[in-house]
Motif scaffolding. Structure first.
Motif, PDB file in Angstrom:
ATOM      1  N   ASN A  34       0.854  -1.184   0.000  1.00  0.00           N
ATOM      2  CA  ASN A  34       0.000   0.000   0.000  1.00  0.00           C
ATOM      3  C   ASN A  34       0.894   1.240   0.000  1.00  0.00           C
ATOM      4  OD1 ASN A  34      -2.278   1.561   0.001  1.00  0.00           O
ATOM      5  ND2 ASN A  34      -2.918   1.054   2.096  1.00  0.00           N
ATOM      6  N   PHE A  35       0.336   2.385  -0.367  1.00  0.00           N
ATOM      7  CA  PHE A  35       1.035   3.660  -0.267  1.00  0.00           C
ATOM      8  C   PHE A  35       0.252   4.574   0.662  1.00  0.00           C
ATOM      9  CE2 PHE A  35       4.087   2.711  -3.452  1.00  0.00           C
ATOM     10  CZ  PHE A  35       5.068   3.707  -3.372  1.00  0.00           C
ATOM     11  N   GLU A  36       0.958   5.154   1.614  1.00  0.00           N
ATOM     12  CA  GLU A  36       0.335   6.069   2.558  1.00  0.00           C
ATOM     13  C   GLU A  36       1.306   7.212   2.815  1.00  0.00           C
ATOM     14  OE1 GLU A  36      -0.255   5.495   7.141  1.00  0.00           O
ATOM     15  OE2 GLU A  36      -1.962   4.567   6.102  1.00  0.00           O
ATOM     16  N   ASN A  37       0.857   8.449   2.590  1.00  0.00           N
ATOM     17  CA  ASN A  37       1.722   9.627   2.733  1.00  0.00           C
ATOM     18  C   ASN A  37       3.011   9.481   1.926  1.00  0.00           C
ATOM     19  OD1 ASN A  37      -0.107  10.815   4.548  1.00  0.00           O
ATOM     20  ND2 ASN A  37       0.806   9.717   6.274  1.00  0.00           N
ATOM     21  N   ASP A  38       2.842   8.973   0.706  1.00  0.00           N
ATOM     22  CA  ASP A  38       3.952   8.805  -0.248  1.00  0.00           C
ATOM     23  C   ASP A  38       5.001   7.801   0.217  1.00  0.00           C
ATOM     24  OD1 ASP A  38       2.869  10.701  -2.029  1.00  0.00           O
ATOM     25  OD2 ASP A  38       3.760  12.345  -0.876  1.00  0.00           O
ATOM     26  N   GLN A  39       4.635   6.915   1.116  1.00  0.00           N
ATOM     27  CA  GLN A  39       5.561   5.879   1.573  1.00  0.00           C
ATOM     28  C   GLN A  39       4.978   4.496   1.294  1.00  0.00           C
ATOM     29  OE1 GLN A  39       6.074   7.452   5.726  1.00  0.00           O
ATOM     30  NE2 GLN A  39       8.245   7.230   5.263  1.00  0.00           N
ATOM     31  N   LEU A  40       5.844   3.619   0.811  1.00  0.00           N
ATOM     32  CA  LEU A  40       5.443   2.238   0.564  1.00  0.00           C
ATOM     33  C   LEU A  40       5.312   1.494   1.887  1.00  0.00           C
ATOM     34  CD1 LEU A  40       5.053  -0.291  -1.271  1.00  0.00           C
ATOM     35  CD2 LEU A  40       7.564  -0.574  -1.182  1.00  0.00           C
ATOM     36  N   ILE A  41       4.208   0.759   2.041  1.00  0.00           N
ATOM     37  CA  ILE A  41       3.979  -0.064   3.220  1.00  0.00           C
ATOM     38  C   ILE A  41       3.798  -1.510   2.774  1.00  0.00           C
ATOM     39  CG2 ILE A  41       2.473  -0.518   5.188  1.00  0.00           C
ATOM     40  CD1 ILE A  41       1.693   2.419   5.145  1.00  0.00           C
ATOM     41  N   ILE A  42       4.544  -2.394   3.407  1.00  0.00           N
ATOM     42  CA  ILE A  42       4.425  -3.826   3.150  1.00  0.00           C
ATOM     43  C   ILE A  42       3.892  -4.497   4.415  1.00  0.00           C
ATOM     44  CG2 ILE A  42       5.706  -5.974   2.718  1.00  0.00           C
ATOM     45  CD1 ILE A  42       5.434  -4.326   0.220  1.00  0.00           C
ATOM     46  N   LEU A  43       2.881  -5.347   4.234  1.00  0.00           N
ATOM     47  CA  LEU A  43       2.302  -6.078   5.358  1.00  0.00           C
ATOM     48  C   LEU A  43       2.243  -7.569   5.013  1.00  0.00           C
ATOM     49  CD1 LEU A  43       0.190  -3.426   4.639  1.00  0.00           C
ATOM     50  CD2 LEU A  43      -0.316  -3.877   7.034  1.00  0.00           C
TER      51      LEU A  43
END
Length: 222
Positions: A119-128
């Motif tokens: 996902n992208f949140e506040n221009d940062q990639l998030i991996i879960l």
């Protein structure tokens, strides 16, 4: 994106020069803030799963955006995010998804996660992702759980001790977050690491000794 190729090349270079350095000169290229939740069984007597969240730095995130934004609309749609997740999933497979899980000093076999989410949140990639041990880890003796990159390419940091969490730990157990001092870690493990290098120059797992981890101590079985 060539995560796997870059990581493998860096690992080989580090191994080749390892025995000649007094202190670890490590230079990660990718940075991520992490959270790790340890999930216990219903009876709170064993570890059944690990839930990981990694939030990557702005530079790496923008690189991923440029690489996977196929329609150049400056955002990643569901299909593009799935491609990111699938690429990271396959790239990290041989590195056990950067997981450190031991019981009384012995590695605990983990089942590879079936998939990752991106996902992208506040221009940062998030991996879960969530992973499970092949068999539930009994809360007996010392259980260490953390994250580390054996290639040194990625620095995954738990910025707050609360980001290494376990709920419902039995009152007979204790928990603490271990943040090794790099100089002390090298000094304490020099002989073992040197022997490991000569036995397998590409598999010293030197970065493992620097990993921040959650240590659970419970009464031994019996």
């Amino acid at each position: 994106m060539h995560l796997k190729r870059q990581a493998t090349m860096l690992a080989s270079a580090l191994a080749a020069t390892f025995v000649s350095v007094e202190q670890a000169e490590v230079h990660p290229h990718v940075f991520a803030e992490a959270r790790l939740d340890v999930i216990l069984s219903q009876d709170h007597q064993s570890v059944t799963a690990l839930r990981h969240l990694w939030r990557f730095d702005d530079l790496f995130s923008s690189t991923v955006m440029m690489e996977f934004d196929k329609n150049s609309d400056l955002k990643l749609d569901d299909k593009e995010l799935k491609e990111v997740a699938d690429t990271v999933h396959s790239s990290l497979a041989e590195f056990n998804y950067f997981q450190l899980v031991t019981q009384d000093g012995k590695d605990v076999p983990m089942v590879p996660p079936p998939h990752l989410m991106a996902n992208f949140e506040n221009d940062q990639l998030i991996i879960l992702f969530e992973s499970q041990p092949k068999t539930p880890i009994k809360l007996a003796g010392k259980v260490d759980i953390g994250v580390y990159d054996p290639t040194f390419y990625t620095a995954i940091d738990f910025t707050d001790d609360a980001n290494l969490a376990v709920e419902g730990l039995p009152s007979t157990c204790t928990k603490k977050v271990i943040r090794p001092d790099p100089d002390e870690a090298i000094k304490e493990n020099q002989k073992t690491l040197t022997e490991a290098f000569f036995n397998d120059p590409t598999g010293t797992n030197m970065s493992k000794i620097f990993a921040t981890k959650l240590e659970l101590n419970c009464p031994p079985e019996g």
